[in-house]
Scaffold this motif. Structure first.
Motif, PDB file in Angstrom:
ATOM      1  N   ARG A 254       0.850  -1.184   0.000  1.00  0.00           N
ATOM      2  CA  ARG A 254       0.000   0.000   0.000  1.00  0.00           C
ATOM      3  C   ARG A 254       0.883   1.230   0.000  1.00  0.00           C
ATOM      4  O   ARG A 254       1.841   1.320   0.768  1.00  0.00           O
ATOM      5  CB  ARG A 254      -0.913   0.021   1.234  1.00  0.00           C
ATOM      6  CG  ARG A 254      -1.890  -1.124   1.180  1.00  0.00           C
ATOM      7  CD  ARG A 254      -2.684  -1.413   2.440  1.00  0.00           C
ATOM      8  NE  ARG A 254      -2.498  -0.509   3.539  1.00  0.00           N
ATOM      9  CZ  ARG A 254      -3.290   0.528   3.797  1.00  0.00           C
ATOM     10  NH1 ARG A 254      -4.291   0.808   3.008  1.00  0.00           N
ATOM     11  NH2 ARG A 254      -3.089   1.288   4.847  1.00  0.00           N
ATOM     12  N   GLU A 300      -7.983   7.006   3.577  1.00  0.00           N
ATOM     13  CA  GLU A 300      -7.461   6.295   4.742  1.00  0.00           C
ATOM     14  C   GLU A 300      -8.161   4.950   4.936  1.00  0.00           C
ATOM     15  O   GLU A 300      -9.305   4.778   4.519  1.00  0.00           O
ATOM     16  CB  GLU A 300      -7.690   7.162   5.979  1.00  0.00           C
ATOM     17  CG  GLU A 300      -7.117   6.588   7.256  1.00  0.00           C
ATOM     18  CD  GLU A 300      -7.538   7.399   8.484  1.00  0.00           C
ATOM     19  OE1 GLU A 300      -6.691   7.579   9.360  1.00  0.00           O
ATOM     20  OE2 GLU A 300      -8.696   7.851   8.555  1.00  0.00           O
ATOM     21  N   SER A 301      -7.453   4.026   5.572  1.00  0.00           N
ATOM     22  CA  SER A 301      -8.066   2.770   5.991  1.00  0.00           C
ATOM     23  C   SER A 301      -8.142   2.752   7.497  1.00  0.00           C
ATOM     24  O   SER A 301      -7.107   2.817   8.160  1.00  0.00           O
ATOM     25  CB  SER A 301      -7.216   1.575   5.553  1.00  0.00           C
ATOM     26  OG  SER A 301      -7.502   1.221   4.260  1.00  0.00           O
ATOM     27  N   GLN A 455      -8.170   1.072  -3.672  1.00  0.00           N
ATOM     28  CA  GLN A 455      -8.116   2.259  -2.812  1.00  0.00           C
ATOM     29  C   GLN A 455      -7.262   3.348  -3.460  1.00  0.00           C
ATOM     30  O   GLN A 455      -7.642   4.513  -3.482  1.00  0.00           O
ATOM     31  CB  GLN A 455      -7.549   1.890  -1.442  1.00  0.00           C
ATOM     32  CG  GLN A 455      -7.532   3.067  -0.482  1.00  0.00           C
ATOM     33  CD  GLN A 455      -7.311   2.624   0.948  1.00  0.00           C
ATOM     34  OE1 GLN A 455      -6.519   1.715   1.200  1.00  0.00           O
ATOM     35  NE2 GLN A 455      -8.020   3.239   1.877  1.00  0.00           N
ATOM     36  N   SER A 461     -11.927   5.682   0.924  1.00  0.00           N
ATOM     37  CA  SER A 461     -11.679   5.555   2.356  1.00  0.00           C
ATOM     38  C   SER A 461     -12.335   4.262   2.805  1.00  0.00           C
ATOM     39  O   SER A 461     -13.478   3.996   2.451  1.00  0.00           O
ATOM     40  CB  SER A 461     -12.299   6.731   3.110  1.00  0.00           C
ATOM     41  OG  SER A 461     -11.837   7.937   2.553  1.00  0.00           O
ATOM     42  N   TYR A 462     -11.615   3.471   3.582  1.00  0.00           N
ATOM     43  CA  TYR A 462     -12.166   2.196   4.043  1.00  0.00           C
ATOM     44  C   TYR A 462     -12.451   2.249   5.539  1.00  0.00           C
ATOM     45  O   TYR A 462     -11.605   2.681   6.316  1.00  0.00           O
ATOM     46  CB  TYR A 462     -11.149   1.062   3.814  1.00  0.00           C
ATOM     47  CG  TYR A 462     -10.978   0.628   2.378  1.00  0.00           C
ATOM     48  CD1 TYR A 462     -11.950   0.878   1.410  1.00  0.00           C
ATOM     49  CD2 TYR A 462      -9.825  -0.050   1.998  1.00  0.00           C
ATOM     50  CE1 TYR A 462     -11.761   0.467   0.099  1.00  0.00           C
ATOM     51  CE2 TYR A 462      -9.636  -0.470   0.683  1.00  0.00           C
ATOM     52  CZ  TYR A 462     -10.609  -0.202  -0.258  1.00  0.00           C
ATOM     53  OH  TYR A 462     -10.431  -0.612  -1.550  1.00  0.00           O
ATOM     54  N   PHE A 464     -12.850  -0.661   7.918  1.00  0.00           N
ATOM     55  CA  PHE A 464     -12.620  -2.096   7.807  1.00  0.00           C
ATOM     56  C   PHE A 464     -12.953  -2.759   9.138  1.00  0.00           C
ATOM     57  O   PHE A 464     -12.212  -2.643  10.108  1.00  0.00           O
ATOM     58  CB  PHE A 464     -11.154  -2.323   7.435  1.00  0.00           C
ATOM     59  CG  PHE A 464     -10.879  -3.676   6.896  1.00  0.00           C
ATOM     60  CD1 PHE A 464     -10.842  -3.919   5.531  1.00  0.00           C
ATOM     61  CD2 PHE A 464     -10.672  -4.746   7.756  1.00  0.00           C
ATOM     62  CE1 PHE A 464     -10.601  -5.181   5.039  1.00  0.00           C
ATOM     63  CE2 PHE A 464     -10.434  -6.013   7.259  1.00  0.00           C
ATOM     64  CZ  PHE A 464     -10.399  -6.225   5.897  1.00  0.00           C
ATOM     65  N   ILE A 475      -3.998  -4.331   6.548  1.00  0.00           N
ATOM     66  CA  ILE A 475      -4.629  -3.441   5.570  1.00  0.00           C
ATOM     67  C   ILE A 475      -4.987  -2.049   6.108  1.00  0.00           C
ATOM     68  O   ILE A 475      -5.362  -1.174   5.350  1.00  0.00           O
ATOM     69  CB  ILE A 475      -5.881  -4.110   4.940  1.00  0.00           C
ATOM     70  CG1 ILE A 475      -6.366  -3.289   3.734  1.00  0.00           C
ATOM     71  CG2 ILE A 475      -6.997  -4.279   5.927  1.00  0.00           C
ATOM     72  CD1 ILE A 475      -6.951  -4.067   2.650  1.00  0.00           C
ATOM     73  N   THR A 476      -4.864  -1.805   7.403  1.00  0.00           N
ATOM     74  CA  THR A 476      -5.326  -0.499   7.904  1.00  0.00           C
ATOM     75  C   THR A 476      -4.185   0.418   8.326  1.00  0.00           C
ATOM     76  O   THR A 476      -3.091  -0.032   8.675  1.00  0.00           O
ATOM     77  CB  THR A 476      -6.271  -0.679   9.112  1.00  0.00           C
ATOM     78  OG1 THR A 476      -5.544  -1.312  10.173  1.00  0.00           O
ATOM     79  CG2 THR A 476      -7.469  -1.521   8.747  1.00  0.00           C
ATOM     80  N   ASP A 477      -4.477   1.729   8.273  1.00  0.00           N
ATOM     81  CA  ASP A 477      -3.522   2.734   8.739  1.00  0.00           C
ATOM     82  C   ASP A 477      -3.715   2.990  10.224  1.00  0.00           C
ATOM     83  O   ASP A 477      -2.778   3.123  10.986  1.00  0.00           O
ATOM     84  CB  ASP A 477      -3.749   4.062   8.000  1.00  0.00           C
ATOM     85  CG  ASP A 477      -3.718   3.871   6.502  1.00  0.00           C
ATOM     86  OD1 ASP A 477      -2.719   3.339   6.008  1.00  0.00           O
ATOM     87  OD2 ASP A 477      -4.706   4.233   5.830  1.00  0.00           O
TER      88      ASP A 477
END
Lengths: 519, 313
Positions: A254, A300-301, A455, A461-462, A464, A475-477
């Motif tokens: 990512r 953003e995730s 994305q 924007s996710y 999750f 997968i997330t920030d």
């Protein structure tokens, strides 16, 4: 000792198992790992003599010297529950809802004439105590128990007669991580104590790595590799083992993004459910979501983790504008999100659920399924078919798939269709509610890659939502940890995972099985 | 459990109150004045008015509604316009035919349907199953009065085991039961066919459940799993049907009552309607509503007895 010797199985002529050879020595734990449809459960059911109609077997499944494939049904009834016990994946439905748990545990003893009624109940009480249910009465019904407690009842019934082999078919897949850790501990303890063999069937390499003495990897009805657990997981000689291993810890590439303006703002949101009845009045309302605030920035995730019942789904429904909130506010691109929000705003926030098949009308073709969100627009765009085709290609399918029906696709492909449907209105926010939880590890890795790619391309924007910490980490920030309706911890994903500050986050991380192998 | 019962009782009383209001209003708007009907076309207005006063038809609607409901609560259902006897008496006589008839028919139908449905489910896809399914299909398709005539032909005329019709009264219980046997069988056959099919599909549903697999893994044979685990879980849909069937049998037996010349409730209500004997129609309808609601209440209690999950609601 249990031995499968060149076991083959066909159901209505379709080959399911091919030459399965596997030994389960007394008192050892053998892990049987593979993806769904690989034949893991069928291997176990062959031994139990509980195969579906139309099954034809060849080879042998032996208990000591006796080939159980040749045994009569009466003989098998004597073996099941007595020599071999079995527990299944779904503790919520595995118990008879109209019988008390005490009766269901005692039944194992009564059926095999191992004890009189009073004695059977005494033994059942003792077994329930052993599985950690000493505080639960024998006269309770399954619906009064949690999922973990029900699985404990199933274990108590399965081990009531001290069988020589316990088969556990995905025993913790339907459970939360902390409950999973407890159940796995319990199984390990019982097996050691009773000198019982355990055949642990799972799709999760991490579960096996912490439990099993030996492991067999299964693919398309064949065992492709087996041996001592440490050896198999370290050497990874077979390419399939390697693929499974890599997929289960897969983190998609990512690109780093700079934080931008928030698209979705949630402020102090409160969701109340009516309290339990007390006579003809009701108790205090249940605060399912209790003062939750967060902001999701463009591109953003954001991960949301928590165990079942913590309020994740309730929060999700509120964020999607499906349920009214009792306090606070939710804003999408500055406009209020509620049950009556304009369709155009609804088009800007879309969702993908866990089970795509359940959310598709089976009689609709893919073009109609994917084009459905267009009803959120005033008029359907004239080039809607081209847009649907483009979106199918964006998610890795082809334009010709538009003419097909959902049942013609695999689970992973269906999830791609669900993603295409969610993206066809070009939303700003995509809510992914356990969107990869039902997928096999390799498919899951592919979908995670796809999500990362989309994305970047669509500036999505996710949000999750998952109970699976590994996936959220990949997968997330940022991540939020939810418990009992409240966000107990929030921060950059790496920071939270590496140095959790809240005791609950620490407990969650400790409970999660880790694939620990020196590589 | 107590709260469940109280809740059910409350809903029962509310339903009854609502039903009485609806029945009263519907009867009110039906055209046709019982007094002028009874006196014929040539009656003078004075005689009609006098008869109306005599029958209690001259008050306001509200007065008449409360008179009627109050009367029923104290067991006074009014006097039949045509028979000139208390409705309560009239209904009681008929009830002594209809109630036993419905009860026997239901007993027969349940006693037939449960084993047949269970057997069909246990032998799913085999000859026995096909046989039972075919027979029940026929049982549903063929009207019950045809069965009735067939039964009369075979058992009353040819074999002469039973009489072809009429009801001797309960002074000789054996003769009374004998008179009710053929009609009960004719009523029971179609009901049994429906119930057997419901039982079969409910059982097949429960047989596919995870807890049946668990039971088999414990060492229960297929038959034991059906008897110990599937049957009770399959009872809920069957109970619903049984409740509906009893209500139907109580008033819906009118054709069978006619075929066998039985003085039952169905015929009473039919005569009441044709003769504008509205007080009889009102009272019998209310009685039937009461019976249906009572049966629903009993079925609700049976649900809770079968399924512990319903007790806490």
């Amino acid at each position: 000792m249990i031995r499968f010797d060149d076991l083959s199985l066909a159901i209505h002529g379709t080959p399911i198992l091919r030459g399965v050879t596997l030994e389960i020595p007394a008192g050892r734990i053998v892990g049987l790992v593979g993806e769904s449809g690989s034949g893991k459960s069928m291997t176990a059911l062959s031994l139990m003599g509980l195969l579906p109609d139309g099954a034809e077997t060849a080879g042998a499944a032996c208990l000591d010297a006796e080939n159980l494939l040749q045994a009569t049904e009466a003989r098998m009834c004597g073996i099941r529950g007595n020599e071999i016990g079995m527990i299944f994946q779904e503790p919520m439905t595995a118990l008879n809802p109209v019988q008390t748990i005490g009766d269901q545990v005692a039944e194992t003893l009564l059926i095999h004439n191992a004890a009189g009624r009073a004695e059977a109940r005494a033994i059942a009480r003792d077994r329930l105590d052993r599985v950690g249910l000493s505080h639960i009465g024998m006269d309770r019904f399954p619906h009064e128990l949690s999922g973990g407690q029900r699985q404990r009842v199933c274990i108590a019934a399965a081990i009531a007669l001290h069988p020589r082999l316990l088969i556990a078919d995905e025993p913790t897949t339907a459970l939360d991580v902390t409950t999973q850790a407890q159940i796995l501990d319990l199984l390990k303890g019982i097996v050691a104590e009773e000198n019982m063999a355990l055949l642990l069937i799972t799709h999760d390499l991490a579960v096996v790595s912490g439990m099993a003495d030996a492991v067999a990897v299964m693919k398309d009805g064949e065992i492709v590799e087996q041996g001592p657990t440490a050896e198999v997981l370290t050497a990874r000689r077979h390419p399939y083992t390697r693929a499974l291993f890599e997929a289960s810890s897969h983190a998609p590439d990512r690109d780093g993004r700079d934080p931008q303006a928030p698209v979705l703002e949630v402020e102090n949101v409160l969701r109340l459910y009516p309290g339990p009845r007390k006579g003809f009045t009701r108790g205090d309302p249940v605060r399912a979501v209790d003062g939750v605030s967060f902001a999701l920035r463009r591109g953003e995730s954001l991960g949301l983790v928590g165990e079942s019942g913590c309020g994740k789904s309730t929060l999700t429904r509120a964020v999607l504008g499906l349920d009214p909130v009792q306090g606070g506010r939710i804003a999408l691109n500055g406009g209020a999100v509620d049950v009556h929000m304009p369709k155009a705003r609804r088009a800007a926030i879309q969702v993908v659920f866990q089970d795509p098949y359940g959310s598709f009308n089976p009689r609709w073709r893919v073009d109609r399924i994917v084009a459905e969100p267009f009803h959120l627009f005033e008029t359907r765009p004239p080039d809607w078919r081209a847009q649907v085709a483009a979106m199918l290609e964006a998610v890795g399918l082809s334009a010709s798939d538009m003419e097909k029906y959902p049942h013609e696709f695999s689970g992973g492909q269906r999830q791609r269709i669900a993603i295409a449907r969610a993206l066809v209105t070009k939303p700003d926010v995509l809510v992914l509610d356990e969107a990869v939880s039902a997928l096999d590890v390799r498919v899951r890795a592919q979908i995670l890659d796809l999500l990362a790619d989309l994305q970047g391309r669509f500036h999505l924007s996710y949000l999750f939502i998952s109970h699976d910490l590994t996936v959220v980490r990949a997968i997330t920030d940022r991540v939020m940890v939810m418990r009992a309706g409240k966000i107990v911890e929030e921060g950059a994903t790496d920071a939270v995972f590496n140095a959790p500050s809240h005791p609950y986050t620490r407990a969650l991380l400790e409970a999660a099985p880790v694939l620990e192998v020196a590589s | 459990m107590l709260r469940y019962l109280l809740g059910r009782l409350l809903s029962l009383s509310l339903s009854l109150a609502a039903a009485s209001l609806v029945i009263f209003l519907v009867i009110e708007v039906i055209p046709g004045d019982p007094a002028s009907y009874m006196l014929g076309l040539n009656a003078t207005e004075e005689t009609v008015a006098a008869l109306r006063a005599d029958l209690g038809l001259d008050g306001t609607r509200t007065e008449r509604y409360f008179d009627w409901v109050g009367g029923m609560l104290t067991g006074d259902f009014g006097t039949s316009y045509t028979y000139r006897v208390p409705v309560a008496e009239l209904v009681a006589d008929r009830l002594w035919v209809s109630l036993p008839l419905a009860a026997i028919a239901l007993l027969l139908s349940t006693a037939l349907a449960f084993p047949l449905g269970t057997l069909a489910a246990a032998t799913r896809g085999r000859v026995t199953d096909y046989g039972i399914m075919g027979a029940t299909q026929l049982g549903i398709a063929v009207p019950n009065f045809w069965f009735a005539m067939l039964l009369v032909l075979v058992f009353a005329i040819t074999l002469q085991w039973f009489s072809a019709g009429g009801f001797p009264g309960w002074s000789d219980p054996l003769a009374a039961l004998k008179a009710l046997t053929l009609p009960a069988v004719a009523l029971a056959l179609p009901q049994a066919s429906i119930l057997a099919r419901v039982m079969r599909s409910a059982l097949l549903d429960t047989l596919g459940q995870d807890y049946i697999r668990t039971a088999r893994a414990k060492g229960l044979s297929r038959r034991q799993a059906v008897l110990r685990h599937a049957l009770r879980n399959a009872l809920i849909p069957a109970l619903t049907i049984i409740g509906l069937q009893f209500s139907f049998l109580l008033a819906g037996a009118i054709i069978i009552e006619n075929v066998f010349f039985l003085p039952g409730l169905g015929r009473l209500i039919f005569q009441g309607i044709t003769q504008r004997d509205l007080i009889v129609v009102e009272s019998v309808t209310m009685l039937l509503v009461f019976a249906v609601i009572l049966v629903t209440f009993l079925v609700d209690i049976a649900y809770a007895a079968v399924d512990p999950r319903l007790r806490t609601r």
